[in-house]
Design an enzyme around this catalytic site. Structure first.
Site, PDB file in Angstrom:
ATOM      1  N   GLY A 174      58.973  54.286  20.228  1.00  0.00           N
ATOM      2  CA  GLY A 174      59.414  55.421  19.662  1.00  0.00           C
ATOM      3  C   GLY A 174      58.437  56.210  21.273  1.00  0.00           C
TER       4      GLY A 174
ATOM      5  CB  ILE B 164      55.827  62.005  10.384  1.00  0.00           C
ATOM      6  CG1 ILE B 164      54.971  63.071   9.500  1.00  0.00           C
ATOM      7  CG2 ILE B 164      54.916  61.140  10.157  1.00  0.00           C
ATOM      8  CD1 ILE B 164      54.593  63.447   8.153  1.00  0.00           C
ATOM      9  CB  THR B 165      59.808  65.174  11.514  1.00  0.00           C
ATOM     10  OG1 THR B 165      60.549  64.161  10.577  1.00  0.00           O
ATOM     11  CG2 THR B 165      59.512  66.040  12.543  1.00  0.00           C
TER      12      THR B 165
ATOM     13  CB  SER C 257      57.755  69.337  19.785  1.00  0.00           C
ATOM     14  OG  SER C 257      59.087  69.546  19.073  1.00  0.00           O
TER      15      SER C 257
ATOM     16  CE1 TYR D 208      57.346  67.010  14.597  1.00  0.00           C
ATOM     17  CE2 TYR D 208      58.250  69.032  15.609  1.00  0.00           C
ATOM     18  CZ  TYR D 208      57.841  67.424  15.955  1.00  0.00           C
ATOM     19  OH  TYR D 208      58.163  66.861  16.844  1.00  0.00           O
TER      20      TYR D 208
END
Ligand code: NDP
Length: 237
Positions: free
Chosen positions: A17, A82-83, A131, A144
């Site tokens: 990723g 991670i989510t 994010s 998150y």
């Protein structure tokens, strides 16, 4: 040109990723890049190390190994994440813990062992991968969003504390990027999200990697600290 020759950089979650794109881009620009992974190593990078960001002993050993084998660490990129999505009223406590442990505490476990040597050497740069969700929140992502929002204030604090030691700290806040992380999202939902993005597409991992290299670079980013760079196709509100 960007000042990465002979510089050692550590990237968490560098096997796939966005992390793998960061490893490749930095290597291409002349850095020696070490990274950790949980499952299986990736293809680029000088030194892959199996270590879980939630395990402090493993992360301390990983940072020590990088300095022993490659030399003094100049840059640290906290990318592993991670989510585990659910509406807040239904979210499992375990999913809250897991996401905060990996995305926020995991970043802390990554930078903490590297800081004393960086401060002593009076140079270095940290980049946290947050994010768009950390900036504005998102339905179904309380865990998150809280973790990614925490990275923004962690970075600002490390920018203030690190300034006197010549260590900068910045954040890249990506919008939606084509990686395994988007796989659980149904195609219909993805189409709706794409329609909300002014550039009408998801980002590519290398487009995030370029922003990271700018912030890490002593030449390009040397006067930038405590900042957040949004790379999201214009998807701000
Ligand atoms: P991927 O799911 O493709 O990769 C996640 C990476 O994190 C993998 O390298 C994985 O390693 C690593 N990782 C996860 N948990 C751990 C752990 N406990 N210890 C060590 N490594 C771990 O996600 P992306 O590349 O998309 O995400 C990278 C970062 O970018 C994340 O922080 C994510 O939150 C952020 N981001 C992503 C966006 C997107 O749209 N894709 C948007 C905004 C931010 P392994 O393979 O070994 O599990």
């Amino acid at each position: 040109m960007l000042g990465f020759d002979d510089k050692v950089v550590f990237v968490s979650g560098g096997n796939r990723g966005i992390g793998a794109a960061i490893v490749e881009r930095l290597e291409d620009l002349g850095a020696q890049v070490a990274y950790n992974y949980r499952s299986s190593p990736g293809e680029a990078g000088s030194l892959p190390i199996q270590a879980n960001v939630t395990n402090r002993d493993e992360m301390e050993a990983a940072i020590e190994r990088v300095e022993d084998e490659l030399g003094p660490i100049f840059g640290v990129v906290c990318n592993a994440g991670i989510t585990r999505d659910a509406l807040a009223s239904k979210m499992d406590y375990a999913d809250w813990d897991r996401v905060v442990d990996i995305n926020l505490t995991g970043a802390w476990n990554t930078v903490r062992p590297a800081l004393p040597n960086m401060y002593e050497r009076n140079e270095g740069a940290l980049v946290f991968i947050s994010s768009i969700v950390g900036e504005r929140g998102n339905i179904g992502q309380a865990n998150y969003a809280a973790a990614k929002g925490g990275l923004l204030s962690l970075s600002k604090t490390l920018a203030l504390e690190g300034a006197r030691y010549g260590v900068r700290s910045n954040v890249v806040a990506p919008g939606f990027v084509e990686t395994d992380m988007l796989k659980p999202i149904p195609d219909k939902v993805k189409d709706k999200i794409r329609a909300q993005i002014p550039l009408r597409r998801f980002g590519k991992p290398d487009e995030i990697a370029w922003a990271v290299t700018f912030l890490l670079s002593p030449e390009a980013g040397g006067f930038t600290t405590g900042e957040t760079v949004a790379v999201n196709g214009g998807h701000h509100t």
